[in-house]
Design a protein around this motif. Structure first.
Motif, PDB file in Angstrom:
ATOM      1  N   GLU A  77       0.829  -1.203   0.000  1.00 46.30           N
ATOM      2  CA  GLU A  77       0.000   0.000   0.000  1.00 46.30           C
ATOM      3  C   GLU A  77       0.869   1.262   0.000  1.00 46.30           C
ATOM      4  OE1 GLU A  77      -3.159   2.089   3.036  1.00 46.30           O
ATOM      5  OE2 GLU A  77      -3.192  -0.099   2.869  1.00 46.30           O
ATOM      6  N   GLY A 106       2.389   1.663  -3.460  1.00 40.90           N
ATOM      7  CA  GLY A 106       1.371   2.157  -4.384  1.00 40.90           C
ATOM      8  C   GLY A 106       1.133   3.647  -4.232  1.00 40.90           C
ATOM      9  N   SER A 107       1.045   4.104  -2.998  1.00 42.61           N
ATOM     10  CA  SER A 107       0.843   5.526  -2.719  1.00 42.61           C
ATOM     11  C   SER A 107       2.037   6.345  -3.208  1.00 42.61           C
ATOM     12  CB  SER A 107       0.633   5.722  -1.219  1.00 42.61           C
ATOM     13  OG  SER A 107       0.482   7.074  -0.908  1.00 42.61           O
ATOM     14  N   TYR A 108       3.237   5.838  -2.975  1.00 38.61           N
ATOM     15  CA  TYR A 108       4.467   6.509  -3.418  1.00 38.61           C
ATOM     16  C   TYR A 108       4.472   6.636  -4.944  1.00 38.61           C
ATOM     17  CZ  TYR A 108       9.499   7.209  -4.219  1.00 38.61           C
ATOM     18  OH  TYR A 108      10.717   7.695  -4.621  1.00 38.61           O
ATOM     19  N   LEU A 109       4.112   5.561  -5.642  1.00 36.44           N
ATOM     20  CA  LEU A 109       4.121   5.582  -7.104  1.00 36.44           C
ATOM     21  C   LEU A 109       3.061   6.533  -7.653  1.00 36.44           C
ATOM     22  CD1 LEU A 109       4.727   1.796  -7.827  1.00 36.44           C
ATOM     23  CD2 LEU A 109       6.381   3.676  -7.936  1.00 36.44           C
ATOM     24  N   GLU A 110       1.881   6.578  -7.019  1.00 35.96           N
ATOM     25  CA  GLU A 110       0.843   7.518  -7.443  1.00 35.96           C
ATOM     26  C   GLU A 110       1.323   8.956  -7.267  1.00 35.96           C
ATOM     27  OE1 GLU A 110      -2.858   6.803  -5.429  1.00 35.96           O
ATOM     28  OE2 GLU A 110      -2.958   4.738  -6.150  1.00 35.96           O
ATOM     29  N   GLU A 111       1.953   9.235  -6.145  1.00 33.16           N
ATOM     30  CA  GLU A 111       2.471  10.573  -5.895  1.00 33.16           C
ATOM     31  C   GLU A 111       3.560  10.922  -6.908  1.00 33.16           C
ATOM     32  OE1 GLU A 111       4.555  13.078  -2.258  1.00 33.16           O
ATOM     33  OE2 GLU A 111       3.475  11.243  -1.788  1.00 33.16           O
ATOM     34  N   SER A 112       4.411   9.961  -7.242  1.00 29.04           N
ATOM     35  CA  SER A 112       5.463  10.187  -8.238  1.00 29.04           C
ATOM     36  C   SER A 112       4.862  10.544  -9.584  1.00 29.04           C
ATOM     37  CB  SER A 112       6.332   8.941  -8.394  1.00 29.04           C
ATOM     38  OG  SER A 112       7.114   8.731  -7.265  1.00 29.04           O
ATOM     39  N   GLU A 113       3.825   9.822  -9.985  1.00 29.91           N
ATOM     40  CA  GLU A 113       3.173  10.086 -11.267  1.00 29.91           C
ATOM     41  C   GLU A 113       2.546  11.471 -11.271  1.00 29.91           C
ATOM     42  OE1 GLU A 113       2.504   9.460 -15.117  1.00 29.91           O
ATOM     43  OE2 GLU A 113       3.598   8.097 -13.813  1.00 29.91           O
ATOM     44  N   SER A 114       1.927  11.833 -10.164  1.00 29.99           N
ATOM     45  CA  SER A 114       1.316  13.163 -10.042  1.00 29.99           C
ATOM     46  C   SER A 114       2.381  14.250 -10.160  1.00 29.99           C
ATOM     47  CB  SER A 114       0.586  13.271  -8.708  1.00 29.99           C
ATOM     48  OG  SER A 114       0.094  14.566  -8.524  1.00 29.99           O
TER      49      SER A 114
END
Length: 77
Positions: free
Chosen positions: A53, A56-64
């Motif tokens: 989890e 996943g949160s880290y990767l979403e933030e990176s994409e943003s």
């Protein structure tokens, strides 16, 4: 605990996910946050392997952050 360069760990001292990028000595490693915006030494005892989890949160933030950076570059051009 053996730490692998490039892996994501949760830093209990900073309360965030960080990427390990190198060994400093037996007690500390070098970590970076998103986009190498913050980097420095971290104590091994403060790090644990990031959960699914958290990753996943880290990767979403990176994409943003990447998308915001692209928008900024387009607006500046």
């Amino acid at each position: 605990m053996k730490m692998k360069n490039g892996s994501l760990y949760y830093n209990e001292a900073t309360n965030r996910v960080e990427r390990v990028v190198g060994k400093l000595n037996g007690k500390r490693v070098f970590t970076v946050s998103h986009d190498y915006s913050e980097f420095g030494p971290a104590q091994r005892k403060d790090l644990r392997l990031a959960s699914g989890e958290e990753v996943g949160s880290y990767l979403e933030e990176s994409e943003s952050l990447k998308n915001n950076s692209r928008e900024l570059q387009v607006n500046l051009a």
